[in-house]
Design an enzyme around this catalytic site. Structure first.
Site, short mmCIF file in Angstrom:
data_model
loop_
_atom_site.label_atom_id
_atom_site.label_comp_id
_atom_site.label_asym_id
_atom_site.label_seq_id
_atom_site.Cartn_x
_atom_site.Cartn_y
_atom_site.Cartn_z
N SER A 659 36.87 41.32 36.84
CA SER A 659 38.13 41.30 37.59
C SER A 659 39.21 42.19 37.01
CB SER A 659 38.64 39.86 37.69
OG SER A 659 39.02 39.36 36.43
N LYS A 702 45.99 32.78 38.57
CA LYS A 702 46.57 34.07 38.18
C LYS A 702 47.98 34.24 38.74
CE LYS A 702 42.04 36.29 37.78
NZ LYS A 702 41.07 37.25 38.34
#
Length: 755
Positions: A659, A702
């Protein structure tokens, strides 16, 4: 005397004032209590005994109100890991209140001195004389008791001390000694001792008579045989012979609602018991086995709550949010009401620490009116811990599943299996494979523990599992689980939890009338917590409220000034502002929640090598290679005769996964094109060789981490758009979320446009 001292709970042991007691402690909590008492409580520790021997872990409500303060005369750490402690009883005290420290699990209490009642001196003197007379008579008949006790009590005029000395050497039962310990009035103790001494003298006379009968029939050289016959005579007098045990077991087996095969097995064990020597180790093993199997709740179930409204109200009283869990439980209850044969779901709660996985499981058990038992399998590498060991092994015992059912005394408890992502597979076995059998609803109605050796139906047990990371759960086990993910809490959710749950509970526990408004709670959450859950927040609130109650009791409400006074420096984001080329903010998701960190790149003359550092995994290193391949093919970048260094901050934390691809590409282009990346922009997304940006996990965590770290804008994959549904609207209102499909969109916005 200390107003508040540590408490040590002794099972089946009583210590009295002026009595010395030597203990070998193996329990780690008991060792810590002794160390804390030696350090902070002037070597004083309060000794108590629970009222019921059946309570292995008594609640505070079940603990006594009278105890004995003891001095720690000595403590030695032994080579076998135990701690040898010598305690001397000091005096009885009254226990005003117990306090349980949730961090250390150490129990303390506040105490007060016991006031002895006034009584007639002539009566005291008369009872003292009678006691001394009976003690002398008892010692003359029982040669095992030292004559020095007589001189000790004759020299002492205090009836309070005399009764304690006598009680300490008479062979009384645990419950009897507990009564003497808790009895304040020495006159009452003395009167009861007169009765008990008379009874012991009579017992010694009967014992002497039994010895005379045995000596007439047996030779003096047959010592072992004499002892066995003596015990047999006593057991016959009390009706405790082996024949009575056999009869008792047969009657209990007759009433058991089990299949014929299991009954025949138990009858066979009883037959083996009748054939075994009464005092052989084999007889003890058989008795333990029969007691365990007979006490299993073969047909005992608790009635589950059927009202969805009651269950929801109960869960809402203890937990904020967690709507997906509450909905799943209500769905199960509604369908269970329609189909009583419906099996319980096997649910696994996955989420970071402190978000309420264990506590919601306990609340579910309470709401459903099911008994609760917790099994921790973190670090477990031996499958026999779950399914027991065979009786051929020394110290054999049932596994944790059967132990939990025995303790719950019902066949339909709720069993929480904690930290399933931390089980270990090695040469001792594979607990995950054993877990498959336990959780498989097609075969767990025939679950067979190695110790029990007979099938026991655990299909009515509701199993709830917990884990911090879904990726670490064994794949075969994961296939059988219904995963419910618990994400991190936003600042706004933490504020609501603190206002509606944590603060109320703390005020209730401390019996405080203090007030704390929403603005102060928000100030605490924003400046003193960075965790994904609320465990740390609860500890901070407890510390703050405790100190205000003790040191600033004149205040009616808690202010930010008091917060600064008692909580000290604020927690600030350690990440520095970006002031150089080749740095970009990268978003990650670890076991403890979301994380904002830096990826830094640099170049130096070399052979064209790529060096990746920062505790990076293989997948992340491959992602760096993919990003470089993409940039070299699409942009005017040359890496001939240079080495490229890629470093991820926070070496202590393991980084893995693809990611970080977008952030790596941005950092590299920043270095090559000498373009500074803003400090308030962060990136996440997997990058392909063609520049496409693929979806990643942990979007909510996140975004929450970005919000609490001062990030104003984030780039995420367009394919993750649906993940924004779970993000609180208050968070999205304060951050710009830019969704992109291809890296060209990122490049155009960062390197062509002014931000």
């Amino acid at each position: 005397m200390n107003n508040q001292i540590p408490v040590l709970i002794l099972h089946e042991l009583i210590i009295l004032p002026n009595q010395e007691l030597k203990l070998d402690l193996s329990n780690e909590l008991s060792k810590r209590i002794i160390k804390v008492a030696s350090k902070d409580s002037n070597s004083e520790v309060l000794i108590i005994a629970p009222r019921s021997l059946a309570e292995t872990e008594p609640s505070i409500a079940d603990l006594p109100t009278i105890g004995v303060v003891t001095n720690i005369k000595s403590k030695i750490e032994l080579s076998n890991g135990k701690m040898r402690v010598v305690l001397r009883g000091k005096e009885r005290v009254r226990i005003e209140k117990y306090y349980q420290n949730p961090e250390t699990n150490i129990l303390k209490c506040s105490i007060s001195l016991v006031e002895l009642p006034l009584f007639d001196k002539a009566k005291e003197k008369s009872i003292r004389r009678k006691l001394i007379s009976l003690v002398k008579e008892y010692i003359s008949k029982d040669k095992s008791v030292s004559n020095s006790i007589v001189s000790s009590i004759e020299k002492n005029e205090d009836l309070n001390i005399i009764t304690d000395i006598i009680t300490s050497f008479i062979p009384l039962s645990f419950n009897k000694k507990l009564e003497y310990m808790e009895c304040i009035n020495p006159l009452i103790r003395a009167t009861n001792l007169i009765d008990d001494l008379n009874e012991e003298i009579s017992i010694n006379a009967i014992d002497d008579e039994l010895n005379e009968k045995l000596e007439q029939n047996l030779e003096s050289s047959q010592r072992e045989y004499i002892l066995r016959e003596k015990l047999k005579e006593i057991n016959n007098e009390l009706g405790l012979s082996k024949e009575s045990d056999v009869l008792k077991y047969n009657e209990l087996i007759d009433t058991l609602k089990v299949n014929k095969q299991t009954k025949d097995k138990l009858y066979n064990e009883v037959h083996r018991l009748s054939s075994a020597s009464e005092y052989s180790p084999e007889a003890a093993v058989i008795k333990n086995y029969l007691d365990t199997v007979i006490n299993l709740p073969w047909d005992k179930e608790v009635k589950q709550t059927t009202s969805s409204k009651e269950i929801l109200n109960s869960l809402n009283q203890t937990h904020y949010g967690l709507d997906n869990i509450k909905e799943r439980i209500l769905e199960y209850v509604e369908l269970k009401n329609k189909n009583p044969k419906l099996k319980s779901p096997i649910i696994c709660f996955v989420g970071p620490q402190g978000v309420g996985k264990t506590s919601i499981a306990m609340s579910i058990a309470s709401a459903l009116n099911r008994n609760f038992y917790k099994i921790s399998v973190g670090g477990l590498n031996d499958s026999t811990e779950l399914i027991g060991s065979r009786r051929t092994y020394l110290g054999a015992a049932p596994g944790k599943i059967i132990q939990g059912i025995l303790k719950c005394k019902s066949k339909n408890p709720l069993i929480l299996i904690d930290e399933v992502d931390k089980m270990v597979k090695d040469y001792k076995g594979d607990p995950a494979s054993t877990m498959l059998e336990i959780l498989d609803e097609t075969q767990n109605h025939l679950f067979t523990d190695n110790y029990i050796e007979e099938p026991f139906d655990i299909s009515n047990v509701m199993f709830i599992l917990t884990a911090n990371s879904k990726e670490n759960i064994p794949e075969a086990l994961l296939d059988r689980l219904e995963i419910i993910e618990l994400s991190s809490y936003s600042v706004y959710e933490k504020i609501d939890i603190a206002r509606n749950y944590l603060v109320k509970d703390i005020f209730e526990e401390y019996k405080s009338d203090l007030k704390i408004n929403k603005e102060v709670i928000e100030y605490i959450v924003v400046n003193y917590t960075k965790e994904p859950g609320v465990r740390e927040l609860k500890k901070i609130l407890e510390k703050l409220i405790r100190k205000v109650c003790v040191y600033d009791s004149d205040y009616k409400s808690i202010t930010t000034a008091l917060v600064n006074k008692y909580l000290g420096l604020k927690k600030t984001n350690f990440l520095p502002n970006i002031r150089d080329f080749g740095i970009a903010n990268v978003l990650a998701c670890i076991n403890s929640g979301g994380l904002v960190s830096h990826v830094q790149v640099a170049k130096a003359s070399g052979k064209g090598d790529v060096i990746v550092t920062g505790n990076s995994g293989d997948i992340l290193k491959e992602s760096v290679q993919v990003v470089l391949g993409f940039l070299l093919s699409q942009y005017d970048i040359k890496k001939d005769n240079i080495d490229i260094y890629v470093h991820f901050l926070e070496n202590a934390k393991r980084k893995e996964g693809p990611s970080a691809g977008v952030a790596i590409a941005v950092a590299l282009l920043s270095m090559f094109e000498k373009k500074l990346i803003p400090s308030d922009v962060a990136f996440t997304g997997e990058l392909t060789l063609k520049g496409d940006i693929l979806p990643v996990g942990g979007i909510k965590e996140k975004i929450l981490a970005s919000s609490s770290s001062g990030i104003q804008k984030i780039f995420i994959p367009k394919a993750n758009e649906n993940d924004l549904i779970g993000v609180p609207i208050e968070v999205l209102d304060n951050i710009v979320v830019r969704m992109v499909n291809n890296f060209s969109e990122v490049y155009e916005e960062l390197f062509y446009k002014e931000l």
